[in-house]
Design a protein around this motif. Structure first.
Motif, short mmCIF file in Angstrom:
data_model
loop_
_atom_site.label_atom_id
_atom_site.label_comp_id
_atom_site.label_asym_id
_atom_site.label_seq_id
_atom_site.Cartn_x
_atom_site.Cartn_y
_atom_site.Cartn_z
N ILE A 1 62.31 7.05 -40.21
CA ILE A 1 61.33 8.09 -39.25
C ILE A 1 60.21 7.40 -38.48
O ILE A 1 59.70 7.67 -37.94
CB ILE A 1 61.33 9.37 -39.73
CG1 ILE A 1 62.20 8.96 -40.54
CG2 ILE A 1 60.01 9.85 -39.42
CD1 ILE A 1 62.05 11.00 -42.22
N LYS A 2 59.39 5.81 -39.67
CA LYS A 2 58.71 5.58 -39.45
C LYS A 2 58.23 4.81 -37.98
O LYS A 2 57.92 5.01 -36.81
CB LYS A 2 57.55 4.61 -39.86
CG LYS A 2 56.27 4.49 -39.58
CD LYS A 2 55.41 3.67 -41.33
CE LYS A 2 54.44 2.63 -40.61
NZ LYS A 2 53.98 2.18 -41.57
N LYS A 3 59.42 4.29 -37.75
CA LYS A 3 60.08 3.55 -36.90
C LYS A 3 60.24 4.55 -35.63
O LYS A 3 60.08 3.44 -34.68
CB LYS A 3 61.22 2.83 -37.02
CG LYS A 3 61.62 1.26 -35.52
CD LYS A 3 63.17 0.70 -36.55
CE LYS A 3 63.69 0.27 -35.23
NZ LYS A 3 64.43 -1.13 -35.86
N ILE A 4 60.87 5.60 -35.56
CA ILE A 4 60.76 6.34 -34.50
C ILE A 4 59.65 6.65 -34.27
O ILE A 4 59.72 6.48 -32.57
CB ILE A 4 62.05 7.49 -34.85
CG1 ILE A 4 62.85 7.52 -35.60
CG2 ILE A 4 61.49 8.70 -33.88
CD1 ILE A 4 64.23 8.29 -35.70
N GLU A 5 58.75 6.45 -34.91
CA GLU A 5 57.13 6.98 -34.71
C GLU A 5 56.64 6.48 -33.59
O GLU A 5 55.54 6.62 -32.70
CB GLU A 5 56.72 7.77 -35.85
CG GLU A 5 56.98 9.03 -36.40
CD GLU A 5 56.26 9.34 -37.49
OE1 GLU A 5 55.23 8.56 -37.78
OE2 GLU A 5 55.98 10.16 -38.31
N GLU A 6 56.74 4.67 -34.17
CA GLU A 6 55.94 3.78 -33.37
C GLU A 6 56.98 3.58 -32.12
O GLU A 6 55.88 3.56 -30.68
CB GLU A 6 55.96 3.06 -34.77
CG GLU A 6 55.72 2.74 -35.95
CD GLU A 6 55.43 1.49 -36.83
OE1 GLU A 6 56.20 1.05 -36.17
OE2 GLU A 6 54.80 1.34 -37.23
N SER A 7 57.90 4.08 -31.91
CA SER A 7 58.22 3.47 -30.86
C SER A 7 58.70 4.35 -29.32
O SER A 7 58.46 4.17 -28.63
CB SER A 7 60.17 3.04 -30.69
OG SER A 7 60.51 4.06 -31.12
N GLY A 8 58.43 6.03 -30.36
CA GLY A 8 58.05 7.08 -29.67
C GLY A 8 59.89 7.41 -28.74
O GLY A 8 59.77 8.21 -27.75
#
Length: 411
Positions: free
Chosen positions: A204-211
């Motif tokens: 989930i954090k990776k999704i947030e960071e990549s946008g």
């Protein structure tokens, strides 16, 4: 000549007559005396008939009691005992230990089995595990799944995240607070949906960071172990809850052993056991019973018991056969050697040393057999001595001499 013949005949007749005359009175007197002697007995016999019958019955009963009290014995001289090898042993109370020997089978530890599945519908785009039996560590990737539904949920989450981070230009402060709260709730709902689909916090954090939403969902191994079953195939469509992999941790394994029905009363959880394998000669594994299964096999009339043993290096493979010895402590019991018992099929006979080179055959009731000993339930007392060697030869001697054993039969 004729005259002399007549004289002789007359003399003989005269002699016979004189003899009859003198013998007749004595014969009658003797008859009267015998009658007088016999008649009192006959007269008294009617009065004493009942008493005589009672005395006869009492005599019979006392004779039967003497026969019951006098146990049959067989006498064997000391030199003959030495020749046939007769030995006796004392009946004592001693601790008994029974060893149950059976066969077991190595199985997976069901507590260490893990099933990998997915909670979304999709297609397998990439398969990292392409054969059964491969070893994986916790966190290793297993497969990438493409799911349009998951892609839409990720986009929804990104939109909610963007909305929550944007300052709304609203003149009314209460309205601004309400919109901010709504944005937070929508964002949290989208995040929770991703979590329920087993999307990890790091993903989930990776999704947030990549946008940007991730096209595929990577499924990871939940445990260390071997892939023992693989249903996943490249390009396969998967449905929610469908099993893709079974992973087994073989760092410890179960031993499942069969126990016969008559041995079950002696089995308890925690009893020690020794486990060995034919392909590891000289090596033994110590364990204890950790579970007794509640059902029995109708075909074999056996129940199953379970042991757990460590498996460093993975040397123990599932489905290997093992030898199992369960040690059962029976406590202190009255016991005799197994060789002292003569089993006729319907009774158990032992020969008790009564002294004076005599042996008494005695019927006994026996219990558990343990390490060459038999438990005595009745028929013997502690301190008595029984024949422990050459008992069959003593029994043969008893047969030759016609000694009747307990039960009233010669055997």
């Amino acid at each position: 000549m004729k005259k002399s013949y007549l004289v002789i005949i007359a003399g003989v007749i005269l002699a016979i007559g004189i003899s009859v005359y003198f013998l007749k009175p004595w014969s009658g007197q003797k008859t009267r005396q015998s009658s007088s002697i016999t008649s009192p007995v006959k007269a008294g016999s009617a009065g004493h008939d009942h008493d005589t019958g009672s005395e006869t019955a009492q005599t019979k009963e006392s004779g039967e009691q003497r026969e019951e009290e006098e146990a049959p014995t067989v006498e064997i001289p000391g030199d003959k005992q030495q020749m046939i090898g007769v030995k006796t042993v004392e009946v004592v109370v001693k601790p008994l230990r029974h060893i149950i020997r059976t066969v077991g089978r190595i199985e997976y530890d069901e507590k260490s089995l893990a099933t990998v599945n997915t909670k979304i519908e999709g297609w397998i785009e990439r398969l990292y595990i392409d054969y059964t039996g491969k070893y994986v560590k916790k966190g290793d990737p297993l497969a990438d799944i493409y799911s349009p539904e998951l892609l839409a949920t990720q986009q929804e989450y990104l939109n909610a995240l963007k909305w929550a981070g944007t300052k709304q230009e609203v003149q009314i402060k209460d309205m601004q607070k309400m919109l901010s709260r709504d944005a937070e709730k929508i964002l949290e709902a989208a995040r929770q949906r991703l979590r329920l689909w087993d999307i990890s916090e790091s993903q989930i954090k990776k999704i947030e960071e990549s946008g940007k939403p991730a096209r595929t969902l990577t499924i990871y191994s939940p445990v260390n172990g071997y892939v023992v079953q693989k249903m996943a195939l490249q390009g396969m469509r998967v449905m929610p809850g469908e099993k893709l992999f079974d992973i087994a941790d073989l760092s410890q394994v179960w031993i499942i052993a069969d126990i016969y029905e008559y041995e079950l009363p002696m089995i308890k959880i925690g009893q020690p056991a020794v486990i060995s394998l034919s392909n590891f000669p000289g090596k033994e594994f110590a364990s204890r019973i950790d579970y007794v299964y509640p059902t029995m096999s109708a075909e074999t009339r056996t129940a199953k018991i379970r042991f757990t043993i460590p498996n460093p290096g993975g040397q123990l493979k599932p489905q290997m056969f093992t030898n199992v010895e369960v040690k059962v402590d029976l406590g202190k019991r009255l016991a005799i050697p197994d060789d002292a018992v003569i089993d006729t099929g319907t009774r158990q006979i032992v020969y008790v040393d009564t002294g004076d080179e005599s042996f008494e055959p005695r019927e006994v009731r026996l219990g558990i057999r343990a390490e060459g000993l038999r438990e005595v339930l009745s028929g013997l007392k502690a301190g008595e001595r029984v024949v422990s060697s050459a008992a069959f030869l003593v029994d043969s001697e008893a047969q030759l001499k016609g000694v009747v054993t307990p039960g009233g039969h010669k055997h």
